[in-house]
Enzyme design. Structure first.
Site, PDB file in Angstrom:
ATOM      1  N   LYS A  76       0.417   2.517  -7.261  1.00  0.00           N
ATOM      2  CA  LYS A  76      -0.171   1.854  -8.362  1.00  0.00           C
ATOM      3  C   LYS A  76      -1.285   2.800  -8.666  1.00  0.00           C
ATOM      4  O   LYS A  76      -1.595   2.780 -10.169  1.00  0.00           O
ATOM      5  CB  LYS A  76      -0.795   0.575  -7.720  1.00  0.00           C
ATOM      6  CG  LYS A  76       0.335  -0.108  -6.807  1.00  0.00           C
ATOM      7  CD  LYS A  76      -0.312  -1.522  -6.269  1.00  0.00           C
ATOM      8  CE  LYS A  76      -1.091  -1.503  -5.192  1.00  0.00           C
ATOM      9  NZ  LYS A  76      -0.460  -0.717  -3.949  1.00  0.00           N
ATOM     10  N   PRO A 127       0.714  -1.248   0.131  1.00  0.00           N
ATOM     11  CA  PRO A 127       0.089   0.172  -0.018  1.00  0.00           C
ATOM     12  C   PRO A 127       0.942   1.222  -0.073  1.00  0.00           C
ATOM     13  O   PRO A 127       1.798   1.378   0.712  1.00  0.00           O
ATOM     14  CB  PRO A 127      -0.836  -0.338   1.246  1.00  0.00           C
ATOM     15  CG  PRO A 127      -0.947  -1.630   1.743  1.00  0.00           C
ATOM     16  CD  PRO A 127       0.520  -2.042   1.212  1.00  0.00           C
ATOM     17  N   GLY A 128       0.249   2.106  -0.688  1.00  0.00           N
ATOM     18  CA  GLY A 128       1.076   3.584  -0.667  1.00  0.00           C
ATOM     19  C   GLY A 128       2.441   3.843  -1.735  1.00  0.00           C
ATOM     20  O   GLY A 128       2.808   4.626  -1.724  1.00  0.00           O
ATOM     21  N   HIS A 135      20.308  -0.178  25.439  1.00  0.00           N
ATOM     22  CA  HIS A 135      20.168  -0.521  23.942  1.00  0.00           C
ATOM     23  C   HIS A 135      21.262   0.457  23.282  1.00  0.00           C
ATOM     24  O   HIS A 135      21.997  -0.115  22.329  1.00  0.00           O
ATOM     25  CB  HIS A 135      18.778   0.262  23.647  1.00  0.00           C
ATOM     26  CG  HIS A 135      17.705  -0.741  23.608  1.00  0.00           C
ATOM     27  ND1 HIS A 135      17.337  -2.006  23.572  1.00  0.00           N
ATOM     28  CD2 HIS A 135      16.294  -0.416  24.569  1.00  0.00           C
ATOM     29  CE1 HIS A 135      16.337  -2.475  23.925  1.00  0.00           C
ATOM     30  NE2 HIS A 135      15.689  -1.488  24.633  1.00  0.00           N
ATOM     31  N   HIS A 156      17.458   1.346  30.843  1.00  0.00           N
ATOM     32  CA  HIS A 156      17.146   0.706  29.563  1.00  0.00           C
ATOM     33  C   HIS A 156      17.418   1.243  28.346  1.00  0.00           C
ATOM     34  O   HIS A 156      17.929   0.492  27.721  1.00  0.00           O
ATOM     35  CB  HIS A 156      15.549   0.366  29.883  1.00  0.00           C
ATOM     36  CG  HIS A 156      14.919  -0.388  29.002  1.00  0.00           C
ATOM     37  ND1 HIS A 156      14.601  -1.648  29.239  1.00  0.00           N
ATOM     38  CD2 HIS A 156      14.676  -0.182  27.673  1.00  0.00           C
ATOM     39  CE1 HIS A 156      13.995  -2.441  28.110  1.00  0.00           C
ATOM     40  NE2 HIS A 156      13.956  -1.345  27.086  1.00  0.00           N
ATOM     41  N   GLU A 157      16.906   2.312  28.256  1.00  0.00           N
ATOM     42  CA  GLU A 157      17.242   2.938  26.899  1.00  0.00           C
ATOM     43  C   GLU A 157      18.927   3.020  26.395  1.00  0.00           C
ATOM     44  O   GLU A 157      19.338   2.661  25.378  1.00  0.00           O
ATOM     45  CB  GLU A 157      16.800   4.320  26.685  1.00  0.00           C
ATOM     46  CG  GLU A 157      15.097   4.231  26.876  1.00  0.00           C
ATOM     47  CD  GLU A 157      14.464   3.417  25.934  1.00  0.00           C
ATOM     48  OE1 GLU A 157      15.222   3.074  24.870  1.00  0.00           O
ATOM     49  OE2 GLU A 157      13.580   2.730  26.124  1.00  0.00           O
TER      50      GLU A 157
END
Length: 639
Positions: free
Chosen positions: A203, A199-200, A422, A418-419
């Site tokens: 077409k 989609p998008g 990462h 936590h961040e």
């Protein structure tokens, strides 16, 4: 009479207007030419004089005929007056005029208004039943929107980023402009062209561009518009659509969302339903029309795997054109088209924005430019800057910022570690997308913090080592919580789901398990157009209980080994983790420049990081079988 033809269709309103006009003309003609309106006193005088031949008496009027015409008029009419009243009036010298009151309009409305109300209700009912203007007379007519000549307003210049698809469709345009040239050697153009893509991706825009370039009538309709509540309507609309296209050839028929009409037969309860009748008629029409007359059928779908095989065979939809997500060069061209209407600052260029948006479709990029423009407008800026585009990307990917959501100090501290877990693991491992921003400002639904990584290039394949590193980055937040707080929380639920999906795909679909070998144990029934092949979802499998136990054991071993590896990486960098987390708590957001300044000294030893990554991957493989002892769990957290 053909009731489907607008030129010959019966229209009751014309008959009502004509009949009313005749009645009005007849009344006024008779009144002015033949009937004399006389006072009642004159009537009595004429009556006493023996000049009245005959009369007709009603409750209100007396009308009749003179023996000899009076003033050239043979008929008369007067208002009836009681004889006693008339005698009394004459005795007192009062003239009784008795002027006739015209009641034609009231008489006409008394029978015309009910008829109009009846037909009005009838037409309203038919409009609601058919959903269109023509009532039941047009229920079998096609609802295709017709764009004549170049009225689509779209050409290939308006379509960017899909050069391969444009090249395929250019041949269709050449055929429509000069159909005789393509039959010179006995060849024929394909009857149908199926545009396939997520989609998008453009077409529908491509189909309109084909019509705009060829300058031929363009019949556009959605697959769902063929099917109605009445049996047989869909098949009738298919026939009518092709008849209209043949009558105006050369022409293009475009069916959007073909999967709504062309779903594989036999998949619905009851078998031969209305959709199957409509599909059968479409197959017949595709077999029946000659492509040499200049009619081309275009269709678009983002779910080709559910289409009926009869649609896709040679001789029907002969050609399938993939309209895929654009690569970086394609995104640059699409952005240039959409940026042309925005006022940009000097630091903005399409190449920079394209590098930030891998995987974006054309519709996504159009939305991105609009969001960035709105952000600049909201802050009363004179132009859209690169910072606006960065914020727009974050808003689209991560969701809306929620600064009003207040976390208690403990939760805020957990989110910060936590961040940073990462981020530090991503910066420590080779081949991982670089970290763009780390934040503990809540965004979207349930996201208390986020770490954004930006790919440096488009990737289509991933090696075993890259998958191992991807799992390590996803587990970095959970490992940081384990190291610092000696407990686990619910904040890593989404990370665990993604890691489990990757590990299961490695074992069951990619043949990356040493114990189970190079076999595929599960099939993914989702569309091949899905943006993320590692995403979870229902899968088909064909194996026994023993193999299922082996798969579970292998997946668990991969995940636990990746977790232990991540814990080891962060344990060695505990001081850096503490320092970075404290800075994040102070500033709430760290961009790539701030992160580089924090870890600059350690980043100098990047080769050691790479060696750590390689040793970690080797250790992970060795730990898969036999499985390493899982770390102790402190219990579910409250985050």
């Amino acid at each position: 009479m053909d009731m489907n033809n607008r030129k010959t269709r019966f229209n009751i309103w014309y008959w009502i207007a004509a009949f009313s006009g005749v009645m009005v003309f007849q009344y006024f003609y008779a009144t002015t030419q033949h009937v004399a309106q006389i006072p009642y006193s004159e009537f009595e005088t004429l009556l006493n004089g023996g000049k009245i031949a005959e009369v007709q008496v009603s409750d209100r009027f007396i009308q009749g005929r003179f023996k000899e015409p009076q003033g050239g008029k043979p008929l008369f009419i007067t208002t009836r007056v009681e004889p006693n009243l008339a005698r009394d009036l004459q005795e007192h010298g009062v003239t009784v005029t008795g002027q006739v009151e015209s009641t034609f309009l009231s008489d006409l409305l008394s029978w015309v208004v009910p008829v109009l109300v009846f037909f009005g209700l009838w037409m309203l009912l038919l409009r609601r039943m058919d959903g269109g203007v023509g009532g039941l007379m047009q229920i079998g007519r096609s609802k295709a929107r017709i764009y004549v000549e170049a009225n689509t307003g779209v050409t290939f210049d308006d379509v960017a980023g899909v050069d391969e698809a444009k090249a395929e469709l250019q041949e269709i345009v050449d055929f429509l402009k000069n159909p005789g040239e393509y039959g010179r050697l006995g060849g024929r153009m394909p009857k149908g062209v199926l545009l396939v893509g997520p989609p998008g991706t453009g077409k529908t825009l491509l189909a309109k561009a084909v019509a705009g370039e060829a300058k031929v009538p363009f019949f556009s309709i959605s697959g769902s518009e063929f099917v109605e509540m009445f049996v047989g309507v869909g098949a009738a609309r298919v026939r009518d659509l092709f008849e209209q296209a043949r009558s105006r050839a050369p022409a293009i028929i475009f069916i959007d969302e073909l999967d709504a009409l062309g779903r594989a037969r036999g998949t619905t309860v009851g078998g031969h339903d209305e959709k199957e009748q409509t599909l059968n008629q479409l197959l017949v029409e595709l077999d029946g029309f000659d492509p040499q007359i200049g009619v081309v059928l275009l269709a678009a779908t983002n779910r080709p795997e559910i289409l009926d095989p009869a649609l896709l065979r040679a001789g029907r939809f002969d050609r399938q054109v993939l309209v895929d997500r654009p690569d970086k060069q394609g995104r640059i061209k699409i952005l240039q088209v959409h940026m042309a209407t925005s006022k940009l600052a000097t630091d903005v260029n399409a190449e920079k924005v394209a590098a930030l948006t891998p995987g974006f479709t054309g519709a996504d990029l159009a939305n991105l430019v609009n969001e960035a423009t709105l952000l600049a407008t909201r802050r009363k800026a004179d132009a859209v800057t690169m910072e606006d585009f960065n914020n727009a990307v974050e808003r689209i990917v991560a969701g809306l910022e929620k600064r009003n959501r207040l976390l208690n100090p403990k939760e805020r501290e957990i989110v910060a570690y936590h961040e940073m877990g990462h981020a530090l693991v991503a910066m420590a491992l080779p081949g991982v997308d670089p970290v763009h921003k780390v934040s503990i400002i809540p965004r979207g639904v349930g996201a208390l913090g986020y770490t954004i990584q930006r790919p440096t290039e488009d990737r289509f394949l991933m090696t075993r080592e890259e998958l191992d590193n991807k799992m390590a980055v996803l587990l970095g937040g959970r490992a940081a919580e384990w190291i610092v707080f000696d407990h686990l929380s619910t904040g890593a639920a989404d990370d665990l789901a993604k890691v489990t999906d990757i590990a299961r795909a490695m074992v069951t679909r990619y043949g990356m398990s040493a114990s189970l070998g190079h076999v595929v144990l599960e099939k993914d029934p989702r569309s091949f157009l899905a943006p993320n092949p590692l995403a979870g979802g229902p899968r088909e499998h064909d194996y026994g209980e023993a193999a299922a136990d082996a798969i579970d054991t292998e997946v668990r071993g991969i995940v636990e080994a990746a977790f232990e590896r991540t814990v080891g990486l962060l344990t060695e960098r505990r001081d850096l983790l503490e320092k970075a987390a404290r800075r994040l708590l102070e500033t709430e957001t760290l961009d790539e420049n701030a992160l580089a300044s924090l870890v600059g000294k350690v980043q100098a030893g990047h080769r050691a990081f790479r060696e750590d990554g390689r040793r970690g991957t080797a250790a992970l493989r060795a730990a898969e079988t036999p499985r390493a002892k899982p770390p102790r769990v402190a219990g579910p957290g409250t985050l």
